[in-house]
Design a protein around this motif. Structure first.
Motif, PDB file in Angstrom:
ATOM      1  N   GLN A   1       0.839  -1.191   0.000  1.00 57.06           N
ATOM      2  CA  GLN A   1       0.000   0.000   0.000  1.00 57.06           C
ATOM      3  C   GLN A   1       0.878   1.247   0.000  1.00 57.06           C
ATOM      4  O   GLN A   1       1.901   1.295   0.692  1.00 57.06           O
ATOM      5  N   VAL A   2       0.459   2.248  -0.762  1.00 56.91           N
ATOM      6  CA  VAL A   2       1.167   3.522  -0.752  1.00 56.91           C
ATOM      7  C   VAL A   2       0.701   4.306   0.470  1.00 56.91           C
ATOM      8  O   VAL A   2      -0.494   4.415   0.738  1.00 56.91           O
ATOM      9  N   ASP A   3       1.684   4.836   1.198  1.00 57.42           N
ATOM     10  CA  ASP A   3       1.361   5.643   2.374  1.00 57.42           C
ATOM     11  C   ASP A   3       0.863   7.013   1.900  1.00 57.42           C
ATOM     12  O   ASP A   3       1.624   7.804   1.336  1.00 57.42           O
ATOM     13  N   LEU A   4      -0.418   7.283   2.110  1.00 54.05           N
ATOM     14  CA  LEU A   4      -1.007   8.518   1.603  1.00 54.05           C
ATOM     15  C   LEU A   4      -1.123   9.606   2.674  1.00 54.05           C
ATOM     16  O   LEU A   4      -1.813  10.599   2.490  1.00 54.05           O
ATOM     17  N   SER A   5      -0.420   9.415   3.805  1.00 56.44           N
ATOM     18  CA  SER A   5      -0.580  10.375   4.896  1.00 56.44           C
ATOM     19  C   SER A   5      -0.067  11.771   4.533  1.00 56.44           C
ATOM     20  O   SER A   5      -0.530  12.765   5.063  1.00 56.44           O
ATOM     21  N   THR A   6       0.894  11.818   3.573  1.00 54.01           N
ATOM     22  CA  THR A   6       1.414  13.139   3.192  1.00 54.01           C
ATOM     23  C   THR A   6       0.818  13.609   1.868  1.00 54.01           C
ATOM     24  O   THR A   6       1.310  14.545   1.245  1.00 54.01           O
ATOM     25  N   PHE A   7      -0.234  12.946   1.430  1.00 48.99           N
ATOM     26  CA  PHE A   7      -0.896  13.281   0.176  1.00 48.99           C
ATOM     27  C   PHE A   7      -1.420  14.709   0.270  1.00 48.99           C
ATOM     28  O   PHE A   7      -2.290  15.006   1.084  1.00 48.99           O
ATOM     29  N   SER A   8      -0.869  15.579  -0.553  1.00 50.23           N
ATOM     30  CA  SER A   8      -1.282  16.982  -0.487  1.00 50.23           C
ATOM     31  C   SER A   8      -2.684  17.113  -1.082  1.00 50.23           C
ATOM     32  O   SER A   8      -2.962  16.641  -2.175  1.00 50.23           O
ATOM     33  N   GLU A   9      -3.574  17.746  -0.328  1.00 51.29           N
ATOM     34  CA  GLU A   9      -4.970  17.711  -0.733  1.00 51.29           C
ATOM     35  C   GLU A   9      -5.529  19.052  -1.181  1.00 51.29           C
ATOM     36  O   GLU A   9      -6.684  19.155  -1.569  1.00 51.29           O
ATOM     37  N   ASP A  10      -4.690  20.111  -1.144  1.00 52.74           N
ATOM     38  CA  ASP A  10      -5.262  21.434  -1.410  1.00 52.74           C
ATOM     39  C   ASP A  10      -5.840  21.580  -2.812  1.00 52.74           C
ATOM     40  O   ASP A  10      -6.784  22.301  -3.028  1.00 52.74           O
TER      41      ASP A  10
END
Lengths: 260, 358
Positions: free
Chosen positions: B207-216
């Motif tokens: 799984q790709v860690d999406l915790s730092t997925f920029s959401e702006d």
């Protein structure tokens, strides 16, 4: 709201191109040049949006040598209010007379122009028919952090909510997206039928303003990361035969080509 | 198939010996990320073509496949992808509501995120509407020039692509920093038929860690709907036989003749821009510079004049048949077999005389 439209000068779509014998590119001398067909559609769409009262001004921009001014005049004659020419021929770092711009550079220059002019919508063609890249719109949207509606075949603006509903031509059919403005849209062939410039409008276009800016003024450094090694003609197909009847055709397909 | 075997053995070799002679002869390590497309729990054929292209960059290529979406169909596609091709060494899965539709905005962010961790030398997508929409945006975020519609890979940094509607071929060298981003023309990288059990050991799925997925940026575009033509016929892009109609068919009603012929041949139906603009068929059937690029074994054109823009989409077909009333039509210059006749006489005769497909 202002709309900015990027237009490119390319070899006319009906011209049968010739590859140079030294394999450095395609023969451009004494060849008819025109506005890229997808760019015409982009400009037409911008003009329609303005005519519908959603926009106050349409700005056409083009980048390249001084002849791009002709393309911009065409855009002004179609109805654009003013134009900006990013002149690459007078570049001080002229290692060669013509600085070739790749889509990444064009996208960076466009971003600069968007920062200066602050349009609410940037419309481009989906691809130029010379390099067939299909990249610039997506790249400038990425740089601006704007949403993108590529390959648009229908655009509906909602002034109140400041959104654009875009119908896109995708592999499986048509996809509909809703984009917050400002946004980048690239046009597919089916979006509209571009108008012809009438003679009075061509005359009027002569007095419209084309502002010239240089790469230095925009402060964008052009560093090409792609080198064209050679341009060649595609392999020729061997001559075919004309058959005289359906029976002969089926026989050939079955027994000679073995495809049915 | 043979090349796949070699690939497989090379990979084994690398895992056993710490310094493989192959890696040392290449100046830099090649590792590729493929942006995978999936549908109904299956990896799309075009993504497999991208895997084949990755294999052409270097025999010693570590290939990771990135899939995104949400829910059980994504997990199903991931396990399908893990075992479908022997040279896929890793499957990365990004599971998020933000990625449930293949929008360019979240996908480009995802590619940047995955590239930061993986430091791939190449990133490849198929030249589908998804690949063309997403990959250039990702390239801009990574500040590199992407290369569209690659038809031949001559070296890790050397690629051939068509320009001017396929009337010239341009060989380009990528001189920028990693990664090198490509979209590849699927018809130029055919995938040998692989049965899903040809590989006993499935590639690991992570799984790709999406915790730092920029959401702006992500809420600025919203997916509303997809209207598609349901068809039982083979997909236009990958069909073995394609029958195409042009303006010569005169009406949508007459286009049914093409469908009958397609049925008989087990073929896909294509169309020219003129036929699409006249409203005979929906636009996803368009073959050409601005439509689909096809390269089937047999391409049959009926009432097609052969404009430059149309030829761009079919000139790589193995065998081209043209039926046209006008003997001077440019289509006859590329046709292997031409028949100068009225298509309204020819098609019924073909329907009658063609052998039944097995």
């Amino acid at each position: 709201m202002k709309i900015m439209v990027a237009v490119k000068r390319v070899i006319d779509y009906a011209v049968k191109i010739r590859v140079k014998s030294d394999k450095t590119g395609v023969e451009m001398n004494n060849v008819k040049m025109s506005m890229n067909p997808f760019c015409e559609i982009a400009l037409e769409e911008a003009l329609r949006i303005k005519e519908a009262g959603f926009a106050t001004e349409v700005i056409a921009v083009s980048m390249g040598p001084s002849q791009c001014i002709d393309t911009l005049r065409t855009g002004l004659a179609m109805g654009a209010d003013r134009a900006i020419h990013v002149d690459t021929s007078t570049s001080s770092s002229s290692s060669s007379a013509t600085t070739t711009l790749n889509p990444l550079s064009v996208a960076k220059l466009l971003k600069k122009l968007v920062d200066l002019e602050k349009p609410g919508l940037l419309i481009l063609g989906k691809q130029a028919i010379d390099d067939d890249c299909n990249q610039t719109g997506q790249m400038v949207a990425g740089l601006l952090k704007w949403p993108q509606g590529t390959f648009a075949s229908k655009v509906i603006l909602d002034k109140e909510k400041q959104v654009a509903t875009v119908e896109r031509e995708v592999d499986g059919g048509l996809e509909t997206l809703c984009l917050d403005l400002p946004a980048v849209i690239t046009t597919d062939l089916r979006l509209n039928q571009p108008r012809y410039a009438t003679l009075p409008n061509i005359m009027k276009a002569k007095s419209k303003v084309i502002k010239k800016v240089t790469l230095e003024e925009l402060g964008v450094e052009i560093k090409p990361d792609l080198e064209i090694v050679q341009v060649t003609e595609p392999p020729k197909r061997k001559a075919g035969v004309i058959v005289s009847s359906v029976d002969e055709l089926i026989d050939k397909l079955k027994n000679e080509a073995h495809v049915i | 198939m043979a090349s796949l075997m070699i690939l497989k053995s090379l990979k084994k070799q690398r895992s056993f010996s710490s310094l493989s002679p192959i890696t040392s002869s290449i100046s830099r390590f090649v590792s590729t990320l493929i942006l995978g497309e999936h549908e109904g729990g299956q990896l799309k054929q075009s993504s497999l073509c991208a895997v084949a292209a990755a294999g052409a960059i270097s025999a010693d290529n570590s290939i990771s496949l990135l899939l995104a979406g949400s829910g059980p169909s994504l997990q199903q596609a991931a396990s399908h992808a893990a075992s479908i091709h022997p040279s896929i060494s890793q499957v990365l899965v990004a599971d998020s509501d933000k990625l449930s539709h293949p929008l360019a905005e979240p996908w480009a962010e995802l590619v940047r995120l995955v590239q930061q961790k993986g430091r791939y030398s190449h990133i490849i997508a198929a030249s589908s509407s998804f690949g063309k929409n997403t990959l250039p945006r990702a390239a801009a975020l990574l500040d590199v020039s992407p290369i569209t519609d690659v038809i031949e890979i001559s070296g890790p940094q050397l690629f051939v692509r068509p320009i001017y509607a396929g009337n010239a071929l341009s060989t380009v060298r990528y001189t920028g920093v990693d990664p090198c981003l490509l979209t590849i023309r699927s018809t130029s990288f055919p995938v040998p038929h692989i049965s899903s059990d040809s590989k006993s050991d499935a590639a690991p799925v992570s799984q790709v860690d999406l915790s730092t997925f920029s959401e702006d940026i992500l809420d600025k575009s919203r997916y509303l709907k997809l209207t598609s033509q349901d068809t039982e016929r083979p997909d236009l892009g990958s069909a073995r036989i394609v029958v195409t109609g042009g303006r010569g068919l005169k009406s949508a009603e007459n286009f049914k003749l093409m469908e009958k012929l397609a049925e008989k041949l087990g073929a896909a139906v294509g169309a020219t821009r003129a036929a699409v603009d006249a409203g005979f068929v929906p636009n996803e059937l368009q073959v050409g510079q601005t439509g689909k690029i096809v390269a089937p074994e047999l391409y049959m054109a009926f009432g097609v004049s052969g404009a430059i823009q149309h030829l761009a989409g079919m000139r790589d077909s193995k065998v081209i048949v043209a039926v046209n009333k006008d003997a001077d039509s440019p289509i006859f210059q590329v046709a292997d077999y031409g028949l100068v006749a009225d298509l309204f006489d020819v098609i019924p005769e073909l329907l009658e005389k063609l052998p039944e497909k097995k």
